[in-house]
Every structure is written in structure tokens, then in C-alpha cells.
Design a protein around this motif. Structure first.
Motif, mmCIF file in Angstrom:
data_model
loop_
_atom_site.group_PDB
_atom_site.id
_atom_site.type_symbol
_atom_site.label_atom_id
_atom_site.label_comp_id
_atom_site.label_asym_id
_atom_site.label_seq_id
_atom_site.Cartn_x
_atom_site.Cartn_y
_atom_site.Cartn_z
ATOM 1 N N ASN A 98 -3.760 -0.148 -1.755
ATOM 2 C CA ASN A 98 -4.215 -1.351 -2.457
ATOM 3 C C ASN A 98 -5.419 -1.981 -1.747
ATOM 4 O O ASN A 98 -6.381 -2.429 -2.393
ATOM 5 C CB ASN A 98 -3.083 -2.378 -2.556
ATOM 6 N N CYS A 99 -5.350 -2.007 -0.411
ATOM 7 C CA CYS A 99 -6.445 -2.580 0.373
ATOM 8 C C CYS A 99 -7.717 -1.755 0.223
ATOM 9 O O CYS A 99 -8.820 -2.312 0.119
ATOM 10 C CB CYS A 99 -6.057 -2.660 1.848
ATOM 11 N N GLU A 124 -15.068 -4.530 -3.632
ATOM 12 C CA GLU A 124 -15.944 -5.574 -3.091
ATOM 13 C C GLU A 124 -17.285 -4.983 -2.651
ATOM 14 O O GLU A 124 -18.354 -5.555 -2.922
ATOM 15 C CB GLU A 124 -15.274 -6.274 -1.909
ATOM 16 N N GLN A 164 -10.682 -6.367 -9.928
ATOM 17 C CA GLN A 164 -11.162 -6.778 -8.610
ATOM 18 C C GLN A 164 -12.683 -6.713 -8.536
ATOM 19 O O GLN A 164 -13.336 -7.637 -8.036
ATOM 20 C CB GLN A 164 -10.520 -5.887 -7.537
ATOM 21 N N TYR A 165 -13.239 -5.621 -9.044
ATOM 22 C CA TYR A 165 -14.693 -5.491 -9.044
ATOM 23 C C TYR A 165 -15.339 -6.625 -9.833
ATOM 24 O O TYR A 165 -16.298 -7.264 -9.367
ATOM 25 C CB TYR A 165 -15.115 -4.132 -9.619
ATOM 26 N N ASP A 192 -9.287 -2.518 -3.093
ATOM 27 C CA ASP A 192 -9.890 -3.849 -3.100
ATOM 28 C C ASP A 192 -11.188 -3.870 -2.299
ATOM 29 O O ASP A 192 -12.212 -4.419 -2.760
ATOM 30 C CB ASP A 192 -8.903 -4.860 -2.533
ATOM 31 N N GLN A 193 -11.193 -3.277 -1.113
ATOM 32 C CA GLN A 193 -12.385 -3.309 -0.267
ATOM 33 C C GLN A 193 -13.513 -2.468 -0.868
ATOM 34 O O GLN A 193 -14.692 -2.821 -0.749
ATOM 35 C CB GLN A 193 -12.035 -2.839 1.148
ATOM 36 N N HIS A 200 -14.206 -9.549 -10.496
ATOM 37 C CA HIS A 200 -14.049 -10.813 -9.769
ATOM 38 C C HIS A 200 -15.119 -10.971 -8.706
ATOM 39 O O HIS A 200 -15.798 -12.012 -8.635
ATOM 40 C CB HIS A 200 -12.657 -10.877 -9.132
ATOM 41 N N TYR A 201 -15.284 -9.930 -7.885
ATOM 42 C CA TYR A 201 -16.271 -10.018 -6.803
ATOM 43 C C TYR A 201 -17.695 -10.103 -7.357
ATOM 44 O O TYR A 201 -18.511 -10.892 -6.873
ATOM 45 C CB TYR A 201 -16.149 -8.810 -5.876
ATOM 46 N N GLN A 208 -6.070 -1.962 -10.987
ATOM 47 C CA GLN A 208 -6.595 -3.265 -10.574
ATOM 48 C C GLN A 208 -8.073 -3.215 -10.209
ATOM 49 O O GLN A 208 -8.706 -4.256 -10.019
ATOM 50 C CB GLN A 208 -5.802 -3.782 -9.361
ATOM 51 N N PHE A 209 -8.633 -2.008 -10.097
ATOM 52 C CA PHE A 209 -10.004 -1.891 -9.592
ATOM 53 C C PHE A 209 -11.006 -2.680 -10.436
ATOM 54 O O PHE A 209 -11.815 -3.447 -9.902
ATOM 55 C CB PHE A 209 -10.436 -0.427 -9.518
#
Length: 489
Positions: A224-225, A232, A324-325, A228-229, A327-328, A320-321
Motif C-alpha cells: 500500500n505504501c 505521489e 491517490q494520484y 501511495d509513494q 489527490h496529489y 487506490q492508485f
């Protein structure tokens, strides 16, 4: 090199299925091109004024250095979508790790160090041209706040290296929190080395994601990390107009740092389909494809982690990618235009802005910088960038009306001065345009390293007005736009 520096060799303590010990192969008559004093001081390393010939030789593998334990990592990867098992450090060596003054551990890696068992048909060398590009770009991204590896130093030599023509061999010292790539996991998965796969995951968690150890499923939390990273990092690339050019899985850092600089390019004119790699015939790694490719690469990593993580958890993380993308990216773009609150009509305003930039091939970096200087220069410099001045003026009118609905922490309407001052902190005046890098390279090839050093310092402070460096902020000449760069190095 100071005796105060704390060195370690954690990767060298792993079984030899992970690497092969290799000594660097010397280059002839080393010449120091540039040394990163700011970065060196973070580790209590020698600075430029302390770099004697013996010191340079020790750093770049030409002399004895008791702190180094050089090794070539073994990994694999998908290159342009096709799996290649024959990869590894073919011209680079992991020398050791060092702890900086903040207690953070970084790899020290020497690129261009000669033949290794993974060189395949190559010579294990790097040339001055590509080494300058990596040094400057990694420092440019660091200056912009984009997750990236860093460059510590670069040497030129009199050793001939044969590419399309004869060039001089060079070596680059690179610092990174890790050199572990998606391809490391792929190697152990596809060779059915499941104990090594698990050991690698355990060590990556221990070294880089210790906070997930207490989770119900640490491996799933680790992945998951990574998702997310990576999201970002890609959002930063897109927000600052950076095209990596060769997003193979062996070039993807497991901790979401920009890694392995080759045929990269920053956008000049806003062209979403911009291709910077002249070998990318299908446009797989075009600027606007980078989020999609990142998800594809994460899916390849997920497949390699399937012995450790349930399929449903992997799919949930991958699912979730995009969120998340988005959002950033949205957060970064809102900072760039100074619209931090979310209001009705914002999507249309942003979409119309990108349509305007695309239709008129507006310079990406200059547009946002001029937008951040409306308080000082007014609207004319923004409109002057756009061929369709009427549409530009109409959009600016809508944008400035929207700006009037932004409020500060005191509940007062933000002034133009307040908004634009914040925008200038995230919209660079200077970026590493390919034509500038090329000019620096051509001078360096003639033995003049001055422009390399000047750009390296300039790009550490890309948001600042630097009056004596105005020439580097100019729009590129036509010949300098959309330069396609070779992978050869």
C-alpha cells in the motif's frame, strides 16, 4: 572523507543470490567536473576545497577505501512491457551506506565503474554526456521538491568510450535512500526463489517501512505504501512537466524516488503526448502516459509479491492508485494556481486552462511563473504567451474572479500579493531545459566545466529570482524545443 562519518553495508550482508562483489575498474587521468558541497556537508564528507587527487581517487574507485565494499546488484525487469531476466548493475556498483547528520541512511553508488557480470553486451562505462545530464537533473528535481536520488560528484577522464562516436568515460557518485527496484522482486519471483523474495520484502520493510511491522498484514501494508509513494512521485512529475522517458520496472524505486536518469525532458510547449526518448517509437513513455505506466508497473510488482500477499489485497491497493494520484496532482496544481479551496466550477476552470495551453502550445513552466507574478507584472505577460489572446484574456478574467473568493487563515479575502507570493514558492523560474543541458555538455566536452557547475548551483534554487542568471530563464529557441534524447550512455 571525515572519520566522523558512519558507514554501513546492510545489503552486502544479504546472501550472494542478491549481488556479486566487483571492484571498480579505473579510468585514466580523472578530472573533477563538479562536487556537491551542500550534499557533502550533510554527511560530513570532504568539500570541493578538500578534494585532493588522492581523495578523488579514493571516492571514485581508483584507490584504497576501507569504507567501501563494492557490489553489483542482481535484478530483472519489464523493459517497454517485455520481461527481461538478464538485468542487474551492468555499469554501477553499490559501494556502501552512509548516515547523514540527521541520522538518515543513504546508499553510495558509483555509476560507470566498469564491467560486471550483468553488463551483457555493454562495456560497463558511462560517458560524460549522460553523466552530466543525470547530475543536473537529479539536483534540479531535488530543488523542485520532487522525490529523487541525488548526485554527490562527477569526474571526467581520458579513457575513450565508444558509443555512436568516441566519447570520454565518466563516473557519477549517486546517493539514494535505496537502490532496490521493482525489478529486484521480479527477479526472485520469476526464478522461483521464494525464500529470497520473502527475505527481500522483510529487509525492505525493516529498512524503509518499519511503521508497517505492527500491521495485521505487514506485506500488504508495505505494498500500500509503495503504491501511495509512487502515485505521489508521478503527480509531482506531471505537475512540473517532467517526462522520465524510460519507465521500465527496473527503473522504478521501491520507495517512490525518481531513479535512473536517461532520455528525460521537461516540457517546453505544453504537449501532453510529448515523447523525450527517441527510442520510444510507440510513445509508451510519453508525458501523458506516465500515470498509466506507473500503474502497469505497480501491477507487475504486485504479481511478483503474490506469494506474500493475497490477490484481493493486491487488487485493493492497485485500485487506490488513481484516487491517490488524483489527490496529489490536484493538491499540487491548486498550489500552483493559488486556489486552495475547492469550489463549484473549478474543474471547468482547470480543464479550460489545460485546453488553452495545449491549443496554443504555451510554455508550461513560463505560464505558471507568469501567473504567479500577476501582482507585480499584471496580465499582459500571461496573455503574451498565448497566440489566441482573446481566449487567454477571457480565461484570465474568470481566474481572477475566482481568486477573489480565496480566504486566508484570518478569514479575510487573500490579497494578490499574498496569493502570488505563495505561488512563486511552487512555480519555478528556472528548470533544466534540454537545450541548456546540451550547451553545458558541449562545453564540458571541450574541458570547460563552468556551465555545468553554474547550472548545478542555479537549479538548487529554482524558485528564486537570480538577477545575474536571467539568461537561463529565457524561453528556449526553436531548435532547443522537444529535443529527443538517446538512451545510449
Amino acid at each position: 572523507m571525515s572519520s566522523k562519518v558512519q558507514f554501513s553495508h546492510r545489503f552486502a550482508e544479504l546472501p550472494q543470490a542478491f549481488y556479486t562483489p566487483v571492484d571498480p575498474q579505473p579510468l585514466d587521468n580523472l578530472k573533477l567536473v563538479v562536487w556537491n558541497d551542500d550534499l557533502a556537508e550533510q554527511f560530513a564528507f570532504s568539500t570541493t576545497s578538500q578534494m585532493t587527487e588522492d581523495n578523488i581517487a579514493a571516492w571514485f574507485g581508483m584507490g584504497e577505501n576501507e569504507n567501501f565494499q563494492p557490489l553489483a546488484m542482481k535484478y530483472a525487469g519489464h523493459q517497454f512491457g517485455a520481461y527481461n531476466p538478464e538485468l542487474g548493475d551492468g555499469r554501477g556498483l553499490l559501494l556502501c551506506e552512509a548516515t547523514n547528520t540527521e541520522g538518515e541512511v543513504f546508499d553510495i553508488h558509483l555509476k560507470g565503474a566498469g564491467l560486471t557480470p550483468y553488463s551483457r553486451m555493454g562495456d560497463g562505462r558511462a560517458v560524460l554526456r549522460s553523466s552530466i545530464r543525470e547530475y543536473l537533473c537529479s539536483e534540479a528535481l531535488a530543488g523542485l521538491g520532487i522525490p529523487t536520488t541525488r548526485a554527490l560528484g562527477l569526474v571526467d577522464s581520458e579513457t575513450p568510450v565508444y558509443r555512436e562516436q568516441v566519447e570520454s568515460g565518466a563516473m557519477l557518485l549517486r546517493l539514494a535512500r535505496t537502490h532496490i527496484r521493482f525489478g529486484h522482486f521480479e527477479h526472485f519471483f520469476y526464478t522461483n526463489q521464494m525464500a529470497e523474495l520473502k527475505l527481500l520484502a522483510d529487509k525492505v520493510i525493516e529498512w524503509h517501512f518499519p511503521h508497517v511491522v505492527s500491521e495485521t498484514n505487514p506485506y500488504a501494508a508495505f505494498f500500500n505504501c509503495v503504491v501511495d509513494q509512487t502515485a505521489e512521485m508521478i503527480a509531482y512529475w506531471q505537475a512540473y512537466g517532467f517526462a522520465h522517458g524510460v519507465m521500465n520496472t527496473d527503473n522504478m524505486s521501491i520507495i517512490g524516488q525518481t531513479f535512473d536518469f536517461g532520455p528525460f525532458g521537461f516540457l517546453d510547449d505544453y504537449e501532453p503526448g510529448y515523447i523525450c526518448n527517441h527510442s520510444d517509437y510507440q510513445g509508451r513513455y510519453a508525458y501523458d502516459q506516465q500515470p498509466r505506466v506507473a500503474l502497469w508497473n505497480l501491477s507487475a510488482l504486485a504479481h511478483s509479491l503474490s506469494p506474500l500477499i493475497d490477490k484481493s489485497l493486491l487488487e485493493a491497493a492497485l485500485g487506490q492508485f488513481e484516487t491517490q494520484y488524483s489527490h496529489y496532482f490536484s493538491q499540487l496544481m491548486r498550489e500552483k494556481v493559488g486556489l486552495l479551496s475547492k469550489q463549484d466550477g473549478d474543474s471547468e476552470l482547470f480543464n479550460d486552462m489545460f485546453d488553452l495551453l495545449k491549443a496554443n502550445r504555451v510554455d508550461f513552466t513560463r505560464f505558471f511563473r507568469q501567473l504567479s507574478e500577476l501582482d507585480k507584472l499584471g496580465r499582459e505577460p500571461v496573455v503574451d504567451l498565448v497566440l489566441d489572446r482573446e481566449s487567454a484574456s477571457a480565461w484570465l478574467e474568470r481566474y481572477q474572479l475566482r481568486c477573489q473568493t480565496e480566504f486566508n487563515d484570518s478569514g479575510e479575502a487573500k490579497s494578490d500579493l499574498e496569493r502570488c507570493a505563495a505561488m512563486r514558492k511552487v512555480n519555478p523560474k528556472y528548470i533544466l531545459r534540454n537545450y541548456l543541458a546540451q550547451q553545458a555538455i558541449e562545453k564540458a566536452q571541450q574541458g570547460d566545466y563552468g556551465m555545468v557547475r553554474e547550472l548545478a548551483e542555479l537549479l538548487k534554487h529554482p524558485f528564486d529570482d537570480q538577477p545575474d542568471k536571467e539568461a537561463y530563464a529565457k524561453l528556449p529557441p526553436e531548435w532547443g524545443k522537444k529535443m529527443e534524447i538517446s538512451c545510449s550512455s
